[in-house]
Structure formats: structure tokens, C-alpha cells
Design a protein around this motif. Structure first.
Motif, PDB file in Angstrom:
ATOM      1  N   LEU A 276      -3.659 -16.419  -3.067  1.00 22.18           N
ATOM      2  CA  LEU A 276      -2.703 -15.730  -3.930  1.00 22.18           C
ATOM      3  C   LEU A 276      -3.422 -14.994  -5.051  1.00 22.18           C
ATOM      4  CD1 LEU A 276       0.121 -18.429  -4.146  1.00 22.18           C
ATOM      5  CD2 LEU A 276       0.106 -16.338  -2.771  1.00 22.18           C
ATOM      6  N   ASP A 277      -4.467 -15.598  -5.599  1.00 20.72           N
ATOM      7  CA  ASP A 277      -5.256 -14.915  -6.640  1.00 20.72           C
ATOM      8  C   ASP A 277      -5.942 -13.681  -6.071  1.00 20.72           C
ATOM      9  OD1 ASP A 277      -4.496 -16.913  -8.377  1.00 20.72           O
ATOM     10  OD2 ASP A 277      -6.386 -18.032  -8.211  1.00 20.72           O
ATOM     11  N   TRP A 278      -6.449 -13.797  -4.856  1.00 23.84           N
ATOM     12  CA  TRP A 278      -7.123 -12.655  -4.203  1.00 23.84           C
ATOM     13  C   TRP A 278      -6.132 -11.520  -3.940  1.00 23.84           C
ATOM     14  CZ3 TRP A 278      -6.310 -10.986   0.963  1.00 23.84           C
ATOM     15  CH2 TRP A 278      -7.197  -9.993   1.393  1.00 23.84           C
ATOM     16  N   LEU A 279      -4.936 -11.857  -3.467  1.00 28.37           N
ATOM     17  CA  LEU A 279      -3.925 -10.834  -3.195  1.00 28.37           C
ATOM     18  C   LEU A 279      -3.520 -10.112  -4.479  1.00 28.37           C
ATOM     19  CD1 LEU A 279      -1.663 -12.753  -0.645  1.00 28.37           C
ATOM     20  CD2 LEU A 279      -3.052 -10.732  -0.162  1.00 28.37           C
ATOM     21  N   GLN A 280      -3.489 -10.850  -5.571  1.00 27.16           N
ATOM     22  CA  GLN A 280      -3.115 -10.241  -6.854  1.00 27.16           C
ATOM     23  C   GLN A 280      -4.203  -9.291  -7.350  1.00 27.16           C
ATOM     24  OE1 GLN A 280      -2.141 -13.124  -9.850  1.00 27.16           O
ATOM     25  NE2 GLN A 280      -0.986 -11.669 -11.084  1.00 27.16           N
ATOM     26  N   ALA A 281      -5.453  -9.560  -6.938  1.00 27.65           N
ATOM     27  CA  ALA A 281      -6.577  -8.755  -7.429  1.00 27.65           C
ATOM     28  C   ALA A 281      -6.802  -7.487  -6.622  1.00 27.65           C
ATOM     29  CB  ALA A 281      -7.863  -9.597  -7.424  1.00 27.65           C
ATOM     30  N   ILE A 282      -6.273  -7.423  -5.400  1.00 24.30           N
ATOM     31  CA  ILE A 282      -6.478  -6.239  -4.567  1.00 24.30           C
ATOM     32  C   ILE A 282      -5.304  -5.287  -4.756  1.00 24.30           C
ATOM     33  CG2 ILE A 282      -7.795  -7.584  -2.885  1.00 24.30           C
ATOM     34  CD1 ILE A 282      -5.369  -7.470  -1.023  1.00 24.30           C
ATOM     35  N   PRO A 283      -5.461  -4.020  -4.339  1.00 21.85           N
ATOM     36  CA  PRO A 283      -4.346  -3.070  -4.480  1.00 21.85           C
ATOM     37  C   PRO A 283      -3.093  -3.570  -3.768  1.00 21.85           C
ATOM     38  CG  PRO A 283      -6.373  -1.918  -3.928  1.00 21.85           C
ATOM     39  CD  PRO A 283      -6.673  -3.373  -3.802  1.00 21.85           C
ATOM     40  N   ALA A 284      -1.950  -3.378  -4.401  1.00 20.97           N
ATOM     41  CA  ALA A 284      -0.690  -3.856  -3.829  1.00 20.97           C
ATOM     42  C   ALA A 284      -0.428  -3.255  -2.454  1.00 20.97           C
ATOM     43  CB  ALA A 284       0.461  -3.524  -4.776  1.00 20.97           C
ATOM     44  N   SER A 285      -0.957  -2.051  -2.217  1.00 16.41           N
ATOM     45  CA  SER A 285      -0.735  -1.398  -0.923  1.00 16.41           C
ATOM     46  C   SER A 285      -1.422  -2.129   0.217  1.00 16.41           C
ATOM     47  CB  SER A 285      -1.238   0.051  -0.977  1.00 16.41           C
ATOM     48  OG  SER A 285      -2.623   0.086  -1.291  1.00 16.41           O
ATOM     49  N   HIS A 286      -2.409  -2.999  -0.100  1.00 14.97           N
ATOM     50  CA  HIS A 286      -3.107  -3.751   0.929  1.00 14.97           C
ATOM     51  C   HIS A 286      -2.488  -5.119   1.189  1.00 14.97           C
ATOM     52  CE1 HIS A 286      -6.538  -0.963  -0.225  1.00 14.97           C
ATOM     53  NE2 HIS A 286      -6.369  -0.752   1.065  1.00 14.97           N
ATOM     54  N   ASN A 287      -1.481  -5.461   0.426  1.00 16.03           N
ATOM     55  CA  ASN A 287      -0.795  -6.728   0.655  1.00 16.03           C
ATOM     56  C   ASN A 287       0.014  -6.651   1.952  1.00 16.03           C
ATOM     57  OD1 ASN A 287      -0.128  -8.717  -2.191  1.00 16.03           O
ATOM     58  ND2 ASN A 287      -1.759  -7.227  -2.059  1.00 16.03           N
ATOM     59  N   PRO A 288       0.227  -7.775   2.620  1.00 14.59           N
ATOM     60  CA  PRO A 288       1.002  -7.765   3.877  1.00 14.59           C
ATOM     61  C   PRO A 288       2.409  -7.232   3.669  1.00 14.59           C
ATOM     62  CG  PRO A 288      -0.138  -9.863   3.590  1.00 14.59           C
ATOM     63  CD  PRO A 288      -0.282  -9.122   2.294  1.00 14.59           C
ATOM     64  N   ARG A 289       2.888  -6.490   4.663  1.00  9.75           N
ATOM     65  CA  ARG A 289       4.258  -5.968   4.662  1.00  9.75           C
ATOM     66  C   ARG A 289       4.920  -6.334   5.983  1.00  9.75           C
ATOM     67  NH1 ARG A 289       3.051  -5.656   0.143  1.00  9.75           N
ATOM     68  NH2 ARG A 289       3.160  -3.880  -1.303  1.00  9.75           N
ATOM     69  N   TRP A 290       6.243  -6.483   5.946  1.00 11.80           N
ATOM     70  CA  TRP A 290       6.967  -6.902   7.147  1.00 11.80           C
ATOM     71  C   TRP A 290       6.678  -6.001   8.336  1.00 11.80           C
ATOM     72  CZ3 TRP A 290       8.944 -11.402   7.957  1.00 11.80           C
ATOM     73  CH2 TRP A 290       9.437 -12.184   6.899  1.00 11.80           C
ATOM     74  N   TRP A 291       6.647  -4.708   8.134  1.00  9.94           N
ATOM     75  CA  TRP A 291       6.497  -3.788   9.261  1.00  9.94           C
ATOM     76  C   TRP A 291       5.062  -3.743   9.792  1.00  9.94           C
ATOM     77  CZ3 TRP A 291       7.772  -2.600   4.261  1.00  9.94           C
ATOM     78  CH2 TRP A 291       6.821  -1.910   3.513  1.00  9.94           C
ATOM     79  N   ARG A 292       4.086  -4.201   9.000  1.00 11.61           N
ATOM     80  CA  ARG A 292       2.695  -4.205   9.459  1.00 11.61           C
ATOM     81  C   ARG A 292       2.281  -5.560  10.013  1.00 11.61           C
ATOM     82  NH1 ARG A 292       1.094  -1.287   4.469  1.00 11.61           N
ATOM     83  NH2 ARG A 292       0.293  -3.298   3.721  1.00 11.61           N
ATOM     84  N   ASP A 293       2.651  -6.624   9.337  1.00 16.72           N
ATOM     85  CA  ASP A 293       2.199  -7.956   9.723  1.00 16.72           C
ATOM     86  C   ASP A 293       3.260  -8.968   9.289  1.00 16.72           C
ATOM     87  OD1 ASP A 293       0.819 -10.263  10.349  1.00 16.72           O
ATOM     88  OD2 ASP A 293      -1.083  -9.577   9.512  1.00 16.72           O
ATOM     89  N   PRO A 294       4.311  -9.120  10.096  1.00 10.89           N
ATOM     90  CA  PRO A 294       5.423  -9.980   9.670  1.00 10.89           C
ATOM     91  C   PRO A 294       5.019 -11.443   9.483  1.00 10.89           C
ATOM     92  CG  PRO A 294       5.661  -9.327  11.971  1.00 10.89           C
ATOM     93  CD  PRO A 294       4.565  -8.493  11.404  1.00 10.89           C
ATOM     94  N   PHE A 295       4.102 -11.943  10.319  1.00  8.30           N
ATOM     95  CA  PHE A 295       3.713 -13.350  10.190  1.00  8.30           C
ATOM     96  C   PHE A 295       2.896 -13.581   8.915  1.00  8.30           C
ATOM     97  CE2 PHE A 295       4.215 -12.884  14.865  1.00  8.30           C
ATOM     98  CZ  PHE A 295       5.314 -13.709  14.988  1.00  8.30           C
ATOM     99  N   ALA A 296       2.044 -12.623   8.558  1.00  7.43           N
ATOM    100  CA  ALA A 296       1.295 -12.744   7.308  1.00  7.43           C
ATOM    101  C   ALA A 296       2.228 -12.672   6.112  1.00  7.43           C
ATOM    102  CB  ALA A 296       0.232 -11.662   7.224  1.00  7.43           C
TER     103      ALA A 296
END
Length: 325
Positions: A276-296
Motif C-alpha cells: 500500500l505504501d508503494w502504491l501510494q508512492a507511484i503515479p496514480a495512473s499505474h495503480n490497478p484499475r478494474w478494466w486492466r486488472d480486476p483481480f489486482a
């Protein structure tokens, strides 16, 4: 129930002849009441002629796994113990075995409770280590499931561990404990991380993997129950597996970064919080999205909903039954 003391970290004595063992077996069980009896019966057959001690680690189960394991140990005449851990986490179960539950034996075999090992699997793993004196670990291969042949070929090409059945030398586990290396809590890709420990010889900063530290024995096999996705229980299990695999893909980023910066002892104590800390540190556009990776995306939602770290007592094993020969 008996809580193990810290003295157990340096090889608890499970009987006067513990040091004379050929191997010790750690069986990890999370809600595996349906399969534990078959698992332990198969281990009893595979262990004939071997001096063997078995530790069943029931971690966070809500079914009758501990009761089934206790009855099966008694029925098969296996020597060892059944332990319970309140918190459901296989990585913690591995850590507790290394630091608290390990008995004195030259080789330790790790088995998932849903696996049924082949009658000659244990002796083949022992022989593989004898034939490869530099190897820290010996990996078995699956013999059931649609992907079994592909996975076996992959493991033979690039040595790796499958968590359902593998063996490690006690001397290597001693080195893990001596360097204070622990798998992060809730880390899903434990098999890959243990493979990395072995193939890097506990030194990830010195270079690439060295295949000499692991041997894959293709004749040592196990079978696992086949999932029938039209059954609700199996479909739910497969969905959980897919979400967990996505969770592991995300967790690997911060864990790998910590390893290559500070070594294996620098791994974060909790994989989910590090992710969660890593996801917060990277660009929001690189976070998982339903249409790209629903399981993630579902995995991230579950990580954010998790309660804080469990209290220490929930991570510790308690012995619920002992068996001597």
C-alpha cells in the motif's frame, strides 16, 4: 495447549533420539480438514524405512483441521506433533517452523496439507540432496493438474521451488535464522521468495541466481485435488487463488526493492502495508484499475480493508497434541 518458548528456536528436543532422524516434515494446513487425513496417510507410507518426525502447523483454520490432523497422526502412528496458530498466514507458519518448531534433523521437508506425496517422494528428495552436495534445497514436481507438465518443464529449465513439496537442509535453515531473515507477513509468493533465498545463497546483492544451490528431482512427485469449477466451494477457492496471485504480483515490487537495497533481512515485516505504501508512492495512473486488472484491483481493496497487524500471541504456535513412537 502448550505455547512454545523461545528456547525452541534452537531445535526443540522431541524425544531422546531426535538427533538420529533422517528428516523432519512440516505440513502447513489452512482449512484442509477434507485432505489432511490423505496427506498424512501418504506421508506415513512415504516415510517407511526412514526415521521421520512430522509437525502439522494448522494456521488460522476455522474448520476441524486440528482435530482431523490429531486423529490421523494417531491412526498412522506418525511421530511428531500438531500445532495451532491463531493467525491465518502461510508465511508466518514458515517463519514459526524455522525459528520455533524445527526439530534436530539434517533435512526438512515442507508439504502442503492438500498434497498427497508419492510413496517414493521423500526418499528421492533425500537422495537428490546426497547426489548434489552443494544444493541447499531439493524441489519435487507436480504430477496432477492441467499445468503439471508445463510447470515441471519450467522447474527443470530454471530451478525453483513449488511449495507443495520441497526439502531444505537444516544447515541452510540455520543460516536463515542466523541472519534474522523472515518472510513478510501475508506475502503470497512465498515459493518464489524461498527459491530466491536458496538460489542467491542468501546474498541477493552479489549477483544472479546460481542453479547449483538447488536441485529439481522430477521423479519426486505429488498429486493435488482437481478443482471442479461448477462446484461452489471449488469456484470460490479458485477465485480466492486468482485474487491472491494478483496480490502476490503487487507485493513483489516493494519486497524485491527492499531485498536488492538491503538484503533479505531488510524485507518489510508486513507485505500488505509495504504494498500500500508503494502504491501510494507511484503515479496514480499505474495503480490497478478494474478494466486492466480486476483481480489486482480486488486484491488492493482487500488489503486496504485488513485490520492492523495481529498481536504477537496470535502469530505464535501452540502444541495441541504430541505423538511418540
Amino acid at each position: 495447549m502448550e505455547e512454545l518458548s523461545m528456547a525452541a528456536a534452537s531445535h526443540q528436543q522431541a524425544g531422546a533420539d531426535t538427533a538420529a532422524l533422517d528428516l523432519a516434515v512440516a505440513v502447513s494446513a489452512y482449512n484442509e480438514a477434507a485432505h489432511l487425513r490423505d496427506c498424512l496417510r501418504a506421508l506415513a507410507v512415504a516415510g517407511r524405512g526412514l526415521r521421520m518426525d512430522v509437525t502439522v502447523v494448522v494456521n488460522g483454520s476455522t474448520d476441524r483441521s486440528a482435530e482431523v490432523a490429531t486423529a490421523a497422526m494417531r491412526e498412522t502412528g506418525l511421530r511428531g506433533r500438531v500445532c495451532q496458530i491463531a493467525y491465518a498466514d502461510k508465511s508466518n507458519a514458515f517463519n514459526q517452523y524455522v525459528y520455533r518448531l524445527r526439530v534436530a534433523a539434517p533435512v526438512h521437508v515442507f508439504v502442503d496439507a492438500y498434497a498427497t506425496v508419492a510413496p517414493d517422494a521423500l526418499s528421492l528428495l533425500l537422495q537428490a540432496l546426497r547426489n548434489a552436495p552443494l544444493a541447499h534445497a531439493a524441489a519435487a514436481v507436480p504430477s496432477s493438474g492441467r499445468s503439471a507438465r508445463h510447470l515441471r518443464d519450467q522447474m527443470l529449465e530454471v530451478p525453483s521451488i513449488h511449495g507443495s513439496l520441497f526439502a531444505m537442509r537444516d544447515a541452510f535453515l540455520d543460516r536463515i535464522a542466523g541472519q534474522n531473515v523472515r518472510l513478510p507477513l501475508n506475502f503470497y509468493r512465498g515459493d518464489g521468495l524461498i527459491s530466491s533465498l536458496v538460489l542467491h545463497d542468501l546474498d541477493a546483492q552479489s549477483g544472479d541466481w546460481q542453479h547449483q544451490w538447488m536441485v529439481v528431482e522430477p521423479r519426486a512427485t505429488w498429486t493435488a485435488p482437481t478443482l471442479r469449477l461448477w462446484r461452489w466451494r471449488d469456484a470460490r477457492r479458485q477465485l480466492r487463488r486468482l485474487v491472491q496471485q494478483a496480490r502476490g504480483r503487487l507485493q513483489w515490487h516493494p519486497v524485491k526493492g527492499a531485498i536488492y537495497q538491503g538484503g533479505f533481512a531488510a524485507m518489510p515485516p508486513q507485505a500488505d502495508q509495504a504494498t500500500l505504501d508503494w502504491l501510494q508512492a507511484i503515479p496514480a495512473s499505474h495503480n490497478p484499475r478494474w478494466w486492466r486488472d480486476p483481480f489486482a484491483t480486488l486484491a488492493v481493496r482487500r488489503m486496504r480493508a485488513l485490520p492492523p497487524a495481529p498481536p504477537e500471541q496470535d502469530l505464535l504456535p501452540r502444541v495441541v497434541a504430541r505423538f511418540t513412537q
